[in-house]
Write an enzyme that holds these catalytic residues in place. Structure first.
Site, mmCIF file in Angstrom:
data_model
loop_
_atom_site.group_PDB
_atom_site.id
_atom_site.type_symbol
_atom_site.label_atom_id
_atom_site.label_comp_id
_atom_site.label_asym_id
_atom_site.label_seq_id
_atom_site.Cartn_x
_atom_site.Cartn_y
_atom_site.Cartn_z
ATOM 1 N N ASN A 9 0.864 -1.180 0.000
ATOM 2 C CA ASN A 9 0.000 0.000 0.000
ATOM 3 C C ASN A 9 0.902 1.232 0.000
ATOM 4 O OD1 ASN A 9 -1.819 2.028 0.520
ATOM 5 N ND2 ASN A 9 -2.281 1.380 2.617
ATOM 6 N N TRP A 10 0.990 1.884 -1.146
ATOM 7 C CA TRP A 10 1.906 3.027 -1.269
ATOM 8 C C TRP A 10 1.336 4.283 -0.605
ATOM 9 C CZ3 TRP A 10 3.798 2.870 -7.119
ATOM 10 C CH2 TRP A 10 4.414 1.633 -7.345
ATOM 11 N N SER A 214 3.833 -2.289 10.366
ATOM 12 C CA SER A 214 5.293 -2.292 10.539
ATOM 13 C C SER A 214 5.927 -3.638 10.196
ATOM 14 C CB SER A 214 5.663 -1.841 11.956
ATOM 15 O OG SER A 214 5.189 -0.522 12.173
ATOM 16 N N GLY A 235 2.991 -1.192 4.288
ATOM 17 C CA GLY A 235 2.987 0.245 4.010
ATOM 18 C C GLY A 235 4.397 0.728 3.716
ATOM 19 N N GLY A 236 5.056 1.274 4.725
ATOM 20 C CA GLY A 236 6.377 1.893 4.565
ATOM 21 C C GLY A 236 7.381 1.034 3.796
#
Ligand code: PEP
Length: 251
Positions: A9-10, A214, A235-236
């Site tokens: 998920n950008w 995370s 995500g990140g």
């Protein structure tokens, strides 16, 4: 048969040229992956068309991060499900905690969006997860059970073949705090039992349930070793092809 998926998920990151570069790097690295792991990237709406071009000829799937709760018409700023399929999206994420928290996404809206997405032929990655207060009050099982039922109990076992659930404890998203493998596994098992209760054991066993929060190359192996954790919503770490693929190689 349960599918193993790693989805990136950008969020609201990268310009279009940066996103295309990232997609190309994911495609290049994806060649080393085992065939039973599916990779999905979810760039911002503006990137979908050029990223779809960059993914052509690869097995990497394209996802949106959201869709409109109407089919078409006077809804300024919204993007409809048939627009997403027309650029080559196979998936849409729905109910991400950031959308629930900042954009008032309710379970009722998610039922409408899920229905529209499935009717348009999109698969849905439905996010559920408790916040820190709910976890500290010991309500995490109840919250996740309620969120899962509120949306998915409106559908059929056949519909569920096109749904993936992502358990994302809100306190672990973007905070560097990962749920332990045991904490994640007990919620994943709970979600699977909620699915079994209404749709039967086969539907529950076939359901792909991802962990998000995370997740990175250094902790993915331990998480993915759990029997009810079938991959991750990232995500990140999805913003660096090397980390994203490092996670995908952790099965
Ligand atoms: C997410 O937002 O879906 C997510 C899991 O983010 P992060 O990996 O950055 O915690």
């Amino acid at each position: 048969m349960r599918k193993y998926i790693v989805a990136g998920n950008w969020k609201m990151n990268t310009t279009v040229p940066e996103g295309v570069e990232l997609a190309k790097a994911v495609v290049a690295a994806a060649k080393e992956l085992p065939a039973n792991v599916e990779l999905v990237v979810a760039p911002p709406f503006t990137h979908l068309y050029p990223v779809a071009e960059a993914l052509k000829g690869s097995k990497v799937k394209l996802s949106a991060q959201n869709c409109a709760d109407h089919e078409k018409g006077a809804y300024t700023g919204e993007v409809a499900v048939n627009m997403l399929t027309s650029v080559g999206c196979e998936y849409t994420i729905l109910g991400h905690s950031e959308r629930r928290q900042y954009y008032g996404e309710t379970d009722e809206k998610l039922v409408v969006k899920t229905k529209l997405a499935l009717e348009a032929g999109l698969k849905v990655i439905l996010c559920v997860g408790e916040n820190l207060d709910e976890r500290e009050a010991g309500k995490h099982f109840d919250v996740v059970t309620a969120q899962t039922k509120a949306v998915l109990y409106n559908f059929t076992a056949e519909d569920l073949k096109k749904v993936v659930i992502a358990y994302e404890p809100v306190w672990a998203i973007g905070t560097g705090k990962t749920a332990t493998a045991a904490q994640a596994e007990e919620i994943h098992a709970c979600i699977r039992s909620v699915i079994a209760e209404k749709f039967g054991l086969e539907a529950a066993d076939d359901m792909t349930i991802l962990y998000g929060g995370s997740c990175k190359p250094s902790n993915a192996k331990e998480l993915f070793a759990e029997k009810d954790i079938d991959g991750g919503l990232i995500g990140g770490a999805a913003l660096k092809a090397e980390d994203f693929l490092g996670i995908a190689k952790s099965f």
